[in-house]
Write a protein that holds these residues in place. Structure first.
Motif, short mmCIF file in Angstrom:
data_model
loop_
_atom_site.label_atom_id
_atom_site.label_comp_id
_atom_site.label_asym_id
_atom_site.label_seq_id
_atom_site.Cartn_x
_atom_site.Cartn_y
_atom_site.Cartn_z
N TYR A 75 7.66 -3.43 1.91
CA TYR A 75 8.91 -2.86 1.21
C TYR A 75 8.79 -1.48 0.91
CZ TYR A 75 7.06 -4.03 -3.38
OH TYR A 75 6.36 -3.98 -4.34
N ARG A 76 7.67 -0.90 0.79
CA ARG A 76 7.53 0.76 0.69
C ARG A 76 6.35 0.90 1.62
NH1 ARG A 76 7.37 0.27 -5.49
NH2 ARG A 76 9.83 0.18 -6.10
N ASP A 77 6.17 2.34 1.68
CA ASP A 77 5.08 3.07 2.58
C ASP A 77 3.86 2.82 2.03
OD1 ASP A 77 4.73 4.69 4.69
OD2 ASP A 77 4.50 6.52 3.35
N ALA A 78 3.12 2.39 3.04
CA ALA A 78 1.79 2.01 2.80
C ALA A 78 0.76 2.95 3.71
CB ALA A 78 1.32 0.73 2.76
N PRO A 79 -0.44 3.37 3.24
CA PRO A 79 -1.30 4.15 4.37
C PRO A 79 -1.96 3.27 5.23
CG PRO A 79 -2.49 3.51 1.97
CD PRO A 79 -1.12 2.91 1.92
N TYR A 80 -2.35 3.94 6.15
CA TYR A 80 -3.27 3.35 7.33
C TYR A 80 -4.37 2.34 6.67
CZ TYR A 80 -6.53 2.90 11.04
OH TYR A 80 -7.45 2.46 12.12
N ALA A 81 -4.34 1.19 7.24
CA ALA A 81 -5.59 0.31 6.86
C ALA A 81 -6.22 -0.32 8.07
CB ALA A 81 -4.89 -0.93 6.20
N VAL A 119 1.26 -10.61 2.53
CA VAL A 119 1.31 -9.21 2.85
C VAL A 119 -0.14 -8.71 2.73
CG1 VAL A 119 2.52 -7.05 2.11
CG2 VAL A 119 3.69 -9.35 2.04
N THR A 120 -0.21 -7.89 3.48
CA THR A 120 -1.75 -7.19 3.75
C THR A 120 -2.10 -6.51 2.56
OG1 THR A 120 -0.96 -6.70 5.77
CG2 THR A 120 -3.12 -6.26 5.42
N ALA A 121 -3.41 -6.37 2.21
CA ALA A 121 -3.76 -5.56 1.13
C ALA A 121 -4.64 -4.26 1.43
CB ALA A 121 -4.95 -6.48 0.28
N CYS A 122 -4.43 -3.38 0.64
CA CYS A 122 -5.18 -2.22 1.23
C CYS A 122 -6.17 -1.67 0.10
CB CYS A 122 -3.97 -1.04 1.19
SG CYS A 122 -2.76 -1.48 2.64
N THR A 123 -6.72 -2.64 -0.59
CA THR A 123 -7.82 -2.36 -1.29
C THR A 123 -8.85 -3.06 -1.11
OG1 THR A 123 -7.25 -4.19 -3.02
CG2 THR A 123 -6.01 -1.98 -3.34
N ASP A 124 -10.11 -3.01 -1.93
CA ASP A 124 -11.33 -3.81 -1.41
C ASP A 124 -11.13 -4.99 -2.26
OD1 ASP A 124 -12.11 -1.68 0.28
OD2 ASP A 124 -12.96 -0.50 -1.03
N ASP A 125 -10.42 -4.95 -3.16
CA ASP A 125 -10.65 -6.36 -3.86
C ASP A 125 -9.70 -7.28 -3.56
OD1 ASP A 125 -10.73 -4.32 -6.88
OD2 ASP A 125 -12.23 -5.13 -5.72
N TYR A 172 -0.57 -8.42 10.03
CA TYR A 172 -1.72 -9.31 9.74
C TYR A 172 -2.98 -8.57 9.32
CZ TYR A 172 -5.41 -12.77 10.71
OH TYR A 172 -6.46 -13.53 10.33
N TYR A 173 -3.47 -8.88 8.08
CA TYR A 173 -4.68 -8.24 7.76
C TYR A 173 -5.78 -9.24 8.03
CZ TYR A 173 -7.52 -5.28 4.80
OH TYR A 173 -8.52 -4.53 4.38
N ALA A 174 -6.59 -8.87 9.00
CA ALA A 174 -7.53 -9.71 9.39
C ALA A 174 -8.62 -9.84 8.52
CB ALA A 174 -8.28 -9.12 10.80
N GLU A 233 -7.94 -0.93 16.12
CA GLU A 233 -8.78 -1.11 14.95
C GLU A 233 -7.91 -1.30 13.60
OE1 GLU A 233 -11.94 1.88 13.80
OE2 GLU A 233 -12.54 1.71 15.98
N GLY A 234 -6.91 -0.55 13.52
CA GLY A 234 -6.15 -0.54 12.20
C GLY A 234 -4.62 -0.15 12.57
N ALA A 235 -3.98 0.02 11.67
CA ALA A 235 -2.43 0.38 11.80
C ALA A 235 -1.91 1.04 10.48
CB ALA A 235 -1.65 -0.84 11.97
N ASP A 236 -0.90 1.93 10.82
CA ASP A 236 -0.34 2.58 9.51
C ASP A 236 1.08 1.93 9.37
OD1 ASP A 236 0.82 4.35 7.76
OD2 ASP A 236 0.71 6.13 9.21
N PRO A 237 1.33 0.95 8.62
CA PRO A 237 2.49 0.24 8.50
C PRO A 237 3.70 1.09 7.99
CG PRO A 237 1.21 -0.09 6.56
CD PRO A 237 0.35 0.65 7.45
N GLU A 238 4.84 0.57 8.45
CA GLU A 238 6.02 1.19 8.23
C GLU A 238 7.00 0.36 7.27
OE1 GLU A 238 8.26 2.23 11.94
OE2 GLU A 238 6.63 3.34 12.59
N VAL A 239 7.88 0.84 6.44
CA VAL A 239 8.95 -0.12 5.54
C VAL A 239 9.17 -1.01 6.63
CG1 VAL A 239 10.86 0.05 4.26
CG2 VAL A 239 9.01 1.60 3.85
N GLY A 240 9.37 -2.28 6.33
CA GLY A 240 9.83 -3.42 6.83
C GLY A 240 9.09 -4.01 7.99
#
Length: 172
Positions: A137-143, A22-28, A126-128, A115-122
């Protein structure tokens, strides 16, 4: 609809095991997980349209800690590259209490991807930048660097929230 990409998937030869992450939305970057090899499969299931209007090219089945969940992959180069590596069994890690991530054995094609996407629940994505496949499984911001490759059927996100392992395979 052009079925050539779907038919091409049916001819895919043996492929390496794929790890669902599952993709990460942080820099670490998260710690690596260990892949499990599996044998390849492909499906020529007809394309469908998800409730969000995203065209799909392949029906797949996710097994989350032993519980089956229907899902679909879209008709993008990234999703086709993922499908060529099925089936996969992956260990999941939680990230940001919104997604489950796992490392992939090799980078996927991002040809023609936004360039990126705003994922939806479900969503399956791919986080390149980190070579990971993500499920939400929850809302997440654009990445930036995120490519949506598919979507789980209703109820899948609830199963995902507590899952530690996922198997992805072509739907029978």
């Amino acid at each position: 609809m052009n079925l050539a990409p779907v038919q091409a998937l049916a001819r895919v030869g043996p492929a390496a095991a794929l790890l669902l992450a599952v993709t990460a939305c942080t820099d670490d970057p998260p710690p690596p997980s260990s892949p499990r090899p599996a044998s390849p499969q492909a499906s020529t299931a007809p394309a469908a349209t998800t409730p969000t209007g995203r065209t799909t090219a392949m029906n797949i089945r996710l097994t989350l800690d032993g519980h089956p969940v229907a899902a679909t992959l879209n008709d993008s180069p990234t999703a086709r590259d993922l499908a060529a590596q099925l089936p996969l069994t992956l260990s999941l890690r939680d990230l940001n209490q919104a997604e489950k991530i796992a490392d992939l054995p090799r980078k996927l094609s991002t040809s023609g991807a936004p360039e990126g996407a705003d994922p939806e629940v479900g969503d399956l994505a791919y986080y390149a930048p980190w070579n990971q496949l993500a499920t939400y499984y929850r809302d997440a911001p654009y990445a930036a660097g995120l490519v949506i490759v598919g979507h789980m059927a209703d109820g899948g996100a609830e199963q995902l929230a507590t899952a530690d392992e996922i198997t992805i395979e072509a739907a029978p």
